[in-house]
Design a protein around this motif. Structure first.
Motif, PDB file in Angstrom:
ATOM      1  N   SER A  81      43.764  38.682  41.597  1.00 16.55           N
ATOM      2  CA  SER A  81      44.224  37.300  41.469  1.00 16.55           C
ATOM      3  C   SER A  81      43.207  36.226  41.863  1.00 16.55           C
ATOM      4  CB  SER A  81      45.480  37.109  42.332  1.00 16.55           C
ATOM      5  OG  SER A  81      45.824  35.754  42.429  1.00 16.55           O
ATOM      6  N   ASN A  82      42.928  35.342  40.900  1.00 18.49           N
ATOM      7  CA  ASN A  82      42.085  34.166  41.170  1.00 18.49           C
ATOM      8  C   ASN A  82      42.829  33.226  42.118  1.00 18.49           C
ATOM      9  OD1 ASN A  82      39.976  34.771  39.113  1.00 18.49           O
ATOM     10  ND2 ASN A  82      41.706  34.531  37.708  1.00 18.49           N
ATOM     11  N   HIS A  83      44.118  33.074  41.815  1.00 20.58           N
ATOM     12  CA  HIS A  83      44.946  32.144  42.607  1.00 20.58           C
ATOM     13  C   HIS A  83      44.966  32.554  44.077  1.00 20.58           C
ATOM     14  CE1 HIS A  83      48.457  30.127  44.223  1.00 20.58           C
ATOM     15  NE2 HIS A  83      48.963  31.296  44.519  1.00 20.58           N
ATOM     16  N   ALA A  84      45.150  33.838  44.317  1.00 20.97           N
ATOM     17  CA  ALA A  84      45.269  34.313  45.712  1.00 20.97           C
ATOM     18  C   ALA A  84      43.972  34.059  46.475  1.00 20.97           C
ATOM     19  CB  ALA A  84      45.634  35.799  45.731  1.00 20.97           C
ATOM     20  N   PHE A  85      42.842  34.411  45.858  1.00 17.58           N
ATOM     21  CA  PHE A  85      41.570  34.247  46.576  1.00 17.58           C
ATOM     22  C   PHE A  85      41.265  32.782  46.846  1.00 17.58           C
ATOM     23  CE2 PHE A  85      37.589  34.651  48.384  1.00 17.58           C
ATOM     24  CZ  PHE A  85      36.701  33.806  47.753  1.00 17.58           C
ATOM     25  N   VAL A  86      41.434  31.945  45.835  1.00 15.52           N
ATOM     26  CA  VAL A  86      41.029  30.538  46.030  1.00 15.52           C
ATOM     27  C   VAL A  86      41.990  29.830  46.988  1.00 15.52           C
ATOM     28  CG1 VAL A  86      42.183  29.410  44.065  1.00 15.52           C
ATOM     29  CG2 VAL A  86      39.878  28.698  44.719  1.00 15.52           C
ATOM     30  N   THR A  87      43.234  30.291  47.007  1.00 13.95           N
ATOM     31  CA  THR A  87      44.192  29.757  47.998  1.00 13.95           C
ATOM     32  C   THR A  87      43.734  30.114  49.410  1.00 13.95           C
ATOM     33  OG1 THR A  87      46.059  29.931  46.457  1.00 13.95           O
ATOM     34  CG2 THR A  87      46.581  29.850  48.811  1.00 13.95           C
ATOM     35  N   ALA A  88      43.337  31.376  49.582  1.00 15.55           N
ATOM     36  CA  ALA A  88      42.913  31.844  50.910  1.00 15.55           C
ATOM     37  C   ALA A  88      41.650  31.110  51.365  1.00 15.55           C
ATOM     38  CB  ALA A  88      42.664  33.347  50.862  1.00 15.55           C
ATOM     39  N   LEU A  89      40.715  30.909  50.442  1.00 19.67           N
ATOM     40  CA  LEU A  89      39.460  30.243  50.815  1.00 19.67           C
ATOM     41  C   LEU A  89      39.716  28.799  51.211  1.00 19.67           C
ATOM     42  CD1 LEU A  89      36.493  31.253  50.841  1.00 19.67           C
ATOM     43  CD2 LEU A  89      36.179  29.988  48.700  1.00 19.67           C
ATOM     44  N   ALA A  90      40.572  28.130  50.426  1.00 17.46           N
ATOM     45  CA  ALA A  90      40.895  26.727  50.739  1.00 17.46           C
ATOM     46  C   ALA A  90      41.623  26.634  52.082  1.00 17.46           C
ATOM     47  CB  ALA A  90      41.760  26.139  49.626  1.00 17.46           C
ATOM     48  N   GLY A 104      48.787  46.238  43.265  1.00 13.09           N
ATOM     49  CA  GLY A 104      47.804  46.918  42.429  1.00 13.09           C
ATOM     50  C   GLY A 104      46.903  47.836  43.239  1.00 13.09           C
ATOM     51  N   LYS A 105      45.898  48.340  42.535  1.00 11.18           N
ATOM     52  CA  LYS A 105      44.977  49.318  43.142  1.00 11.18           C
ATOM     53  C   LYS A 105      43.895  48.575  43.943  1.00 11.18           C
ATOM     54  CE  LYS A 105      42.606  53.427  41.303  1.00 11.18           C
ATOM     55  NZ  LYS A 105      41.276  52.871  41.036  1.00 11.18           N
ATOM     56  N   GLU A 106      43.666  48.965  45.177  1.00 11.27           N
ATOM     57  CA  GLU A 106      42.712  48.257  46.040  1.00 11.27           C
ATOM     58  C   GLU A 106      41.271  48.582  45.667  1.00 11.27           C
ATOM     59  OE1 GLU A 106      45.168  49.314  49.860  1.00 11.27           O
ATOM     60  OE2 GLU A 106      43.836  47.627  50.318  1.00 11.27           O
ATOM     61  N   THR A 107      40.862  48.170  44.479  1.00 12.40           N
ATOM     62  CA  THR A 107      39.464  48.401  44.089  1.00 12.40           C
ATOM     63  C   THR A 107      38.613  47.236  44.591  1.00 12.40           C
ATOM     64  OG1 THR A 107      40.201  47.445  42.014  1.00 12.40           O
ATOM     65  CG2 THR A 107      39.702  49.783  41.979  1.00 12.40           C
ATOM     66  N   ILE A 108      37.539  47.559  45.301  1.00  7.46           N
ATOM     67  CA  ILE A 108      36.703  46.503  45.914  1.00  7.46           C
ATOM     68  C   ILE A 108      35.806  45.897  44.823  1.00  7.46           C
ATOM     69  CG2 ILE A 108      35.085  45.954  47.769  1.00  7.46           C
ATOM     70  CD1 ILE A 108      37.658  46.883  48.919  1.00  7.46           C
ATOM     71  N   LYS A 109      36.405  45.047  43.996  1.00  8.47           N
ATOM     72  CA  LYS A 109      35.671  44.369  42.912  1.00  8.47           C
ATOM     73  C   LYS A 109      36.219  42.955  42.782  1.00  8.47           C
ATOM     74  CE  LYS A 109      35.313  48.331  39.708  1.00  8.47           C
ATOM     75  NZ  LYS A 109      35.769  48.806  38.376  1.00  8.47           N
ATOM     76  N   GLY A 110      35.448  42.096  42.130  1.00 10.64           N
ATOM     77  CA  GLY A 110      35.959  40.770  41.760  1.00 10.64           C
ATOM     78  C   GLY A 110      36.591  40.033  42.941  1.00 10.64           C
ATOM     79  N   ASN A 111      37.788  39.493  42.717  1.00  9.46           N
ATOM     80  CA  ASN A 111      38.434  38.688  43.762  1.00  9.46           C
ATOM     81  C   ASN A 111      38.789  39.511  45.000  1.00  9.46           C
ATOM     82  OD1 ASN A 111      38.647  35.896  42.883  1.00  9.46           O
ATOM     83  ND2 ASN A 111      39.817  36.722  41.173  1.00  9.46           N
ATOM     84  N   TYR A 112      39.159  40.773  44.818  1.00  4.41           N
ATOM     85  CA  TYR A 112      39.526  41.584  45.988  1.00  4.41           C
ATOM     86  C   TYR A 112      38.300  41.841  46.866  1.00  4.41           C
ATOM     87  CZ  TYR A 112      42.279  44.766  48.822  1.00  4.41           C
ATOM     88  OH  TYR A 112      42.941  45.351  49.878  1.00  4.41           O
ATOM     89  N   LEU A 113      37.143  42.013  46.238  1.00  7.14           N
ATOM     90  CA  LEU A 113      35.892  42.114  47.011  1.00  7.14           C
ATOM     91  C   LEU A 113      35.690  40.814  47.799  1.00  7.14           C
ATOM     92  CD1 LEU A 113      32.437  43.406  45.924  1.00  7.14           C
ATOM     93  CD2 LEU A 113      32.631  41.112  46.840  1.00  7.14           C
ATOM     94  N   LEU A 114      35.921  39.691  47.152  1.00  4.94           N
ATOM     95  CA  LEU A 114      35.763  38.389  47.837  1.00  4.94           C
ATOM     96  C   LEU A 114      36.772  38.242  48.975  1.00  4.94           C
ATOM     97  CD1 LEU A 114      35.171  36.166  44.680  1.00  4.94           C
ATOM     98  CD2 LEU A 114      33.470  36.712  46.439  1.00  4.94           C
ATOM     99  N   ASP A 115      38.018  38.707  48.737  1.00  4.88           N
ATOM    100  CA  ASP A 115      39.034  38.678  49.804  1.00  4.88           C
ATOM    101  C   ASP A 115      38.496  39.402  51.039  1.00  4.88           C
ATOM    102  OD1 ASP A 115      41.845  39.325  47.505  1.00  4.88           O
ATOM    103  OD2 ASP A 115      40.789  37.459  48.016  1.00  4.88           O
ATOM    104  N   LYS A 116      37.958  40.598  50.808  1.00  2.55           N
ATOM    105  CA  LYS A 116      37.456  41.425  51.930  1.00  2.55           C
ATOM    106  C   LYS A 116      36.236  40.785  52.566  1.00  2.55           C
ATOM    107  CE  LYS A 116      40.780  43.703  51.727  1.00  2.55           C
ATOM    108  NZ  LYS A 116      41.672  43.639  52.881  1.00  2.55           N
ATOM    109  N   LEU A 117      35.317  40.322  51.726  1.00  3.83           N
ATOM    110  CA  LEU A 117      34.064  39.724  52.232  1.00  3.83           C
ATOM    111  C   LEU A 117      34.366  38.527  53.142  1.00  3.83           C
ATOM    112  CD1 LEU A 117      31.018  40.178  51.743  1.00  3.83           C
ATOM    113  CD2 LEU A 117      31.154  38.454  49.914  1.00  3.83           C
TER     114      LEU A 117
END
Ligand SMILES: Cc1ncc(COP(=O)(O)O)c(C=O)c1O
Ligand SMILES: NC1(C(=O)O)CC1
Length: 332
Positions: A81-90, A104-117
């Protein structure tokens, strides 16, 4: 900014997350291919993290949360989710805590990688559809309240009347840009997920009396249900603004290619076309499918002579689904 929009929005708390007006860019090569003029409003450049359309909604949603004394933001989405990540960053930028309720599947890519980072707290649940996360989000809110926290739940995609104000404001910005550039568009095209962006566009066009046809390209749910959802959200937002409006139904076309999040070769090819012709990157879940629809309908003469595409962001989707796209393009 259109004076009527500025006046109507003045009473709503808003945090400034977008320090500029997003530019309107002409696409000469795509225009030549289609025989019509295609412009893009670069809402992928809204400036916070990955940018995109959700930042406009968050200016009002997080303004509302702060005005209500919240200290923790909860929202939902798929792991990509783009929405979830950008909400968290803001939220973090504003000094708020945040919990993302994801599926979904916790694959460390894209937004989920950014969530973790970014060290964002995520709770991932094995459910089929994002709305199935709502009870889990409510449970998290209850848990936080028991700890003495003051949680604020942002709905999926920020699709609420308060969030929709963000795209009413975008039309206010667009109307003055059109005046200063001497541009008049026949149609304005955007990708439709939760429907909030199109609802704001629909209401903003009515309030500014801009004669531009709003056209949605559905990337997931489609049909009467989605059209009604967009119109209802626009009406609820009008009520929030204290205005009475006559809203015409927007045209919404199905370019989901059969299912939300289904990655297809035609869109991977289109992403490469627009990237190499115009230097603009689209994503395989939202903007790539919406732009495919724009080109398809423009070729059929259904979008008029001058079209404005709202680039709503989504870049991390390229990295989440990159291997799928390479396979579809026989590059892997
Ligand atoms: C990149 C991107 N574009 C477009 C959309 C659709 O916006 P909306 O949810 O307001 O319909 C979304 C989310 O749904 C998105 O993440
Ligand atoms: N675009 C949506 C997201 O979670 O990014 C579906 C709202």
């Amino acid at each position: 900014m259109h004076p009527k929009i500025r006046a109507l929005l003045a009473k709503f708390p808003r945090v400034e997350l977008i320090p500029w007006e997003t530019p309107i860019q002409y696409l000469p090569k795509i225009s030549e291919m289609l025989g019509v003029e295609v412009y893009v409003k670069r809402d992928d450049l809204t400036g916070l993290g990955i940018g995109g359309n959700k930042v406009r909604k968050l200016e009002f949603l997080l303004g509302d949360a702060l005005a209500k004394g919240a200290d923790t933001i909860i929202t939902m989405g798929a792991v990509h989710s783009n929405h979830a990540f950008v909400t968290a960053l803001a939220a973090k930028k504003l000094g708020l805590d945040v919990v993302l309720v994801l599926r979904g599947k916790e694959t460390i890519k894209g937004n989920y990688l950014l969530d973790k980072l970014m060290g964002i707290e995520t709770r991932v649940y094995d459910v089929e559809k994002t709305p199935d996360l709502i009870p889990y989000a409510e449970e998290v809110a209850k848990e936080l309240e028991e700890q003495g926290k003051r949680p604020y739940i942002i709905p999926i995609g920020g699709a609420s009347p308060v969030g929709t104000l963000g795209y009413v404001r975008m039309i206010g910005e667009l109307s003055t840009q059109m005046m200063s550039l001497g541009l008049k568009f026949d149609t304005i095209v955007d990708a439709v997920g939760s429907g909030g962006t199109l609802a704001g566009i629909l209401l903003g066009l009515e309030l500014t009396k801009l004669e531009v046809d709003p056209v949605g390209m559905a990337v997931g749910i489609f049909g009467e249900k989605m059209t009604q959802k967009v119109v209802d959200l626009a009406k609820e937002t009008a009520k929030l603004l204290g205005v009475s409006v006559e809203l015409k139904e927007p045209r919404i076309h199905d370019y989901s290619f059969g299912a939300y999040g289904k990655i297809v070769r035609e869109v991977a090819e289109l992403i490469r076309l627009v990237g190499t012709k115009e230097g603009i990157l689209l994503d395989p879940v939202y903007t790539g499918k919406a732009f495919y629809g724009l080109m398809d309908l423009a070729r059929k003469g259904e979008l008029g002579e001058r079209i404005l595409f709202i680039h709503t962001g989504g870049m991390p989707g390229i990295f989440h689904y990159g291997e799928d796209m390479l396979r579809l393009l026989n590059l892997q």
